[in-house]
Design a protein around this motif. Structure first.
Motif, PDB file in Angstrom:
ATOM      1  N   THR A 190       0.810  -1.208   0.000  1.00 38.87           N
ATOM      2  CA  THR A 190       0.000   0.000   0.000  1.00 38.87           C
ATOM      3  C   THR A 190       0.842   1.256   0.000  1.00 38.87           C
ATOM      4  O   THR A 190       0.313   2.349  -0.113  1.00 38.87           O
ATOM      5  N   LEU A 192       3.139   1.961  -2.264  1.00 35.56           N
ATOM      6  CA  LEU A 192       3.574   2.293  -3.610  1.00 35.56           C
ATOM      7  C   LEU A 192       3.061   3.680  -3.990  1.00 35.56           C
ATOM      8  O   LEU A 192       2.010   4.128  -3.533  1.00 35.56           O
ATOM      9  N   ARG A 239       2.874   1.926  -8.561  1.00 34.80           N
ATOM     10  CA  ARG A 239       1.600   1.204  -8.517  1.00 34.80           C
ATOM     11  C   ARG A 239       1.067   0.991  -9.936  1.00 34.80           C
ATOM     12  O   ARG A 239       0.548  -0.081 -10.262  1.00 34.80           O
ATOM     13  N   TYR A 243       0.452  -2.768 -11.338  1.00 32.20           N
ATOM     14  CA  TYR A 243      -0.880  -3.250 -11.698  1.00 32.20           C
ATOM     15  C   TYR A 243      -0.943  -3.636 -13.169  1.00 32.20           C
ATOM     16  O   TYR A 243      -1.608  -4.605 -13.543  1.00 32.20           O
ATOM     17  N   GLU A 322      -8.127  -2.654  -8.553  1.00 31.88           N
ATOM     18  CA  GLU A 322      -8.408  -1.270  -8.168  1.00 31.88           C
ATOM     19  C   GLU A 322      -9.692  -1.150  -7.359  1.00 31.88           C
ATOM     20  O   GLU A 322      -9.840  -0.238  -6.541  1.00 31.88           O
TER      21      GLU A 322
END
Length: 406
Positions: A190, A192, A239, A243, A322
């Protein structure tokens, strides 16, 4: 990226079931003693929240035994025993055999720097790393790095803490440390970056691989690897890049199921083994490289496994992660929670009580046998009479009981 060293392999069956907490708190430099100590702790997890104390032999870990200490809380948390103190730590602090508990540790010794942090372990229920400097009892300036790691005798209670500390002395070392800052703690998922920085923007603006729906499996793997390389160039702190790489890894996973023979051929060429119990581990090794940080690989595999559990569609991973509370870390936590076995019912205790209510009394001499000490279970009958009804042969439980009474 195409070659995979044998030494880069890891036991994913064990690590993939590790709790969400263990992210190395002391950086990624494998040459550092405390990182090797952390990796040793992870290797003992075996899918549990904490490693078993029975698997730890502090005096025989050649790499850092002399720089380690083991704290024993089985007799109480106020003043834990120093069950083991490494020779190098003893020599640095001039510690003799009289140091048996935390209360005996001299306040200006290096050992006190390690033991000062033990309450954080109890609170966090995870390893912690730390680094600082201080002046010892001889007036020497000491620069040190350390890590404390929890162990358990029952799988749930933290009743042992194992610490490893390394240090240097002198003004020369001060200059060296100032010129080369110590590694910062590894970021939680978390942590990032929420917004791209300049370097990240430049890399993310590079032309991204474009794939049509009919792209081959090898093309999908190549595109996923290219995105993973962008993430590595950003030191794993983007992030957006992370992702994107995981989304492409998920699409590769879905595509691989459609052509299993082609996927098997890719695994064979890369020297990566398929794993029935952890099918996502080969995927993340192919995409990110088997030599990538093992803890992160484990987390990535868990996130992809949760996508599979939730039947995420092809092209749907990015929206899936997300939308998850906590993002990627939330996915990892959800998957690990889903894997944990359902709590066993608590009726075994009542079943045992019912059986022991009917059990015939046994003589204390029979319960003790030829042992010096034994744990005996007593029963009070309806008439108030007390009788021994069972003897426990659990030596670990006996040892803990003995510590409680002295």
């Amino acid at each position: 990226m195409d070659g995979y060293s044998q030494h880069g392999e890891f036991d994913s069956d064990a690590l993939d079931l590790a709790p969400a907490a263990p992210v190395s708190p002391v950086g990624d430099d494998e040459r550092r003693m405390h990182v090797r100590a952390y990796n040793h702790w992870v290797s003992l997890l075996g899918g549990r929240d904490f490693p078993s104390i029975e698997d730890l032999d502090p005096g025989n870990i050649e790499d850092f035994a002399s720089h380690s200490v083991l704290l024993d809380f089985t007799s109480g948390g106020e003043d834990p025993e120093t069950a083991y103190i490494g020779q190098a730590i003893r020599e640095e602090g001039g510690l003799g055999p009289t140091v048996r508990t935390i209360a005996d540790v001299p306040s200006r010794s290096l050992l006190s720097r390690l033991t000062d942090h033990y309450l954080q372990i109890i609170a966090n229920r995870a390893p912690i790393g730390f680094e600082a400097e201080f002046d010892n009892q001889r007036g020497d300036t000491i620069f040190y790095r350390g890590i404390l790691m929890p162990f358990s005798s029952d799988g749930d209670t933290i009743d042992f803490i194992y610490g490893v500390i390394n240090w240097k002395t002198g003004g020369e070392q001060r200059a060296a440390l100032a010129a080369r800052p110590l590694a910062a703690p590894a970021l939680e998922l978390t942590d990032l970056h929420a917004a791209p920085g300049r370097e990240e923007e430049e890399l993310l603006e590079l032309e991204q691989p474009l794939l049509d729906e009919d792209a081959g499996l090898a093309d999908r793997l190549h595109a996923a690897r290219e995105t993973a390389e962008t993430l590595k160039a950003l030191d794993g702190r983007s992030r957006v890049a992370l992702y994107r790489a995981l989304a492409m890894a998920w699409d590769f996973t879905v595509a691989a199921r459609r052509v299993p023979d082609e996927y098997a051929s890719i695994l064979e060429d890369a020297g990566v083994k398929a794993q029935a119990r952890a099918p996502m581990t080969p995927i993340v090794k192919l995409v990110f490289g088997a030599d990538y940080d093992k803890t992160r690989l484990t987390e990535f595999a868990a996130a992809l496994s949760h996508a599979e559990r939730c039947a995420v569609d092809f092209g749907g991973f990015q929206a899936f992660v997300e939308a998850c509370p906590g993002g990627l870390k939330g996915l990892v936590a959800a998957e690990r929670q889903a894997r944990r076995p359902a709590a066993r019912g608590d009726d075994r205790g009542e079943q045992a009580r019912a059986a022991l209510r009917e059990a015939a009394p046994i003589a204390l001499e029979t319960a003790l046998g030829d042992r010096e000490f034994a744990l005996v279970l007593l029963r009070r009958g309806e008439d108030g009479a007390v009788a021994a009804v069972a003897a426990l042969a659990d030596e670990a439980m006996l040892e803990k009981a003995l510590r409680k009474v002295v």
